[in-house]
Scaffold this active site. Structure first.
Site, PDB file in Angstrom:
ATOM      1  N   HIS A 168      -7.364  -5.686  -0.749  1.00 62.57           N
ATOM      2  CA  HIS A 168      -6.182  -4.966  -0.276  1.00 62.57           C
ATOM      3  C   HIS A 168      -5.447  -5.678   0.864  1.00 62.57           C
ATOM      4  CE1 HIS A 168      -4.014  -1.188  -0.712  1.00 62.57           C
ATOM      5  NE2 HIS A 168      -3.942  -1.063   0.597  1.00 62.57           N
ATOM      6  N   ASP A 205      -9.538  -5.339  -5.095  1.00 61.20           N
ATOM      7  CA  ASP A 205      -8.917  -4.296  -4.277  1.00 61.20           C
ATOM      8  C   ASP A 205      -9.571  -2.953  -4.589  1.00 61.20           C
ATOM      9  OD1 ASP A 205      -7.196  -2.495  -2.951  1.00 61.20           O
ATOM     10  OD2 ASP A 205      -5.461  -3.786  -3.306  1.00 61.20           O
ATOM     11  N   SER A 244       0.826  -1.197   0.000  1.00 64.34           N
ATOM     12  CA  SER A 244       0.000   0.000   0.000  1.00 64.34           C
ATOM     13  C   SER A 244       0.870   1.261   0.000  1.00 64.34           C
ATOM     14  CB  SER A 244      -0.959  -0.050   1.195  1.00 64.34           C
ATOM     15  OG  SER A 244      -1.953   0.932   1.091  1.00 64.34           O
TER      16      SER A 244
END
Length: 406
Positions: free
Chosen positions: A382, A349, A178
């Site tokens: 994610h 995601d 991320s």
């Protein structure tokens, strides 16, 4: 899954109110930072040594004075000295290094790398529990929180990479998740001397372009300028107080078109493979604070679709900081074509959206043959890339093979 998803509900602080005047009612005052860390309350002792691994605690001081906590797992559980290079793991926003270690040793990347002979280094971003130190400031000082991910690129990442290189005498592999991917990509695009210390980089749920993000909560927060409103009212740490999360959740859940049956899904996408039984353990470590200015910077990216330095909001202020009326751009096309890159991204995601990742891949289309490796997992969202119970097979095994080639 609601209890587990609570760890990410701090995102909903974006939605305090559509009216800036209501913010003072929700945040009656900045919380005082009181954090007492006992000798036993460390990531090494509570998460690494408890699993039978050797662990070292290190401190790294950045050029702007932040004191970062770093954990090192020098050998695997067998105790045999590894013969492979160092790997630096860099987490994303609102967490620290703990998620790399949360699952069983057979499922957690930090342990898997150590057992495969790598020298593992775990980073903790400035402002998080174990990296709250500074040479002259405390987290109670507003100046302590005057940073965005620009500073993570230019100070934190630089200090960490140079430290690991100095301690080991070797170039290193990098793993980011991320926000940890964004700071690496931004650094690579500048092609400074630091890039010569990397062997390769694995980017999980890569964050670069953000304008096609699918999380409606996050998009609305950016469009409503919630972080900017908080900052203008003097709330420089985000979120300003942890004890109001319940009130914020109630506010959010009363909004039309918001399904609060699973906040984590609403924020990150429907994670297929996260072990919800680990929620209690994760809540001992997360969520972690960040700077409101950091949230503003990410919101700017969502609104503009660019990857640029922090926009100070006026030509005059930008000129004062950058010598130009507009913030400089991090051009992903400048990333060296010979730098080995591993990209792992998921079809579900909602933060690292597939179309945004494709835009990044388009910038990398001229990368040297064999130096850009992609793993696309349709069912992954994610959090699956760090907490998925099957990530060891579908993500980490090919990643380790990639490292072994470089």
């Amino acid at each position: 899954m609601l209890n587990f998803s609570f760890v990410l509900t701090l995102f909903v602080l974006f939605f305090v109110s559509e009216n800036a005047l209501a913010v003072d009612k929700v945040f009656p005052g900045n919380s005082k930072y009181v954090e007492i860390i006992s000798d036993d309350d460390t990531i090494c002792k509570s998460m690494v040594q408890a699993q039978g691994y050797a662990c070292e605690e290190h401190k790294v001081t950045t050029k702007d004075g932040y004191i970062l906590s770093v954990q090192r797992i020098p050998v695997g559980r067998s105790g045999k000295t590894g013969n492979k290079p160092p790997v630096l793991l860099q987490h994303g926003i609102f967490v620290d290094a703990a998620p790399w270690l949360l699952n069983s040793p057979e499922e957690s990347l930090g342990f898997i790398l150590a057992d495969n002979g790598f020298d593992v280094w775990l980073a903790n971003t400035r402002g998080t529990k174990y990296s709250s130190g500074h040479t002259s400031l405390t987290p109670n000082d507003s100046a302590y929180w005057e940073w965005s991910w620009d500073e993570l690129v230019h100070y934190d990442l630089s200090a960490l990479v140079q430290y690991v290189n100095s301690e080991t005498g070797q170039k290193l592999h990098y793993v980011g998740h991320s926000l940890g991917t964004l700071i690496a990509l931004a650094s690579f695009s500048q092609q400074d001397k630091l890039i010569n210390l990397f062997r390769s980089a694995a980017l999980l749920s890569p964050i670069a372009y953000l304008n096609q993000i699918q999380s409606q909560l996050t998009k609305d927060a950016a469009q409503l300028h919630i972080a900017e409103e908080l900052y203008s009212l003097g709330y420089y740490e985000f979120p300003p107080a942890w004890d109001i999360l319940g009130k914020i959740l109630e506010t959010i859940c009363n909004e039309p078109d918001v399904n609060c049956s699973d906040i984590m899904t609403a924020l990150t996408g429907p994670n297929c493979c996260v072990n919800t039984s680990k929620a209690g353990v994760l809540l001992k470590h997360e969520p972690q604070p960040t700077a409101t200015k950091n949230i503003i910077h990410l919101s700017q990216m969502i609104r503009t679709g660019t990857i640029a330095m922090y926009d100070y909001g006026s030509e005059e202020e930008n000129k004062r900081h950058y010598g130009d009326s507009k913030p400089p751009v991090y051009d992903m096309r400048n990333i060296p074509k010979e730098l080995p890159l591993f990209l792992g991204y998921g079809g579900r995601d909602m933060l690292a959206d597939v179309d945004d990742v494709k835009a990044l891949l388009n910038d990398l289309k001229d990368h040297d043959k064999g130096e850009l490796f992609r793993v696309y997992i349709e069912e992954y969202a994610h959090a699956d890339f760090v907490l998925g119970v099957n990530a060891s097979q579908v993500v980490y095994d090919p990643m380790i093979s990639f490292f072994n080639l470089h």
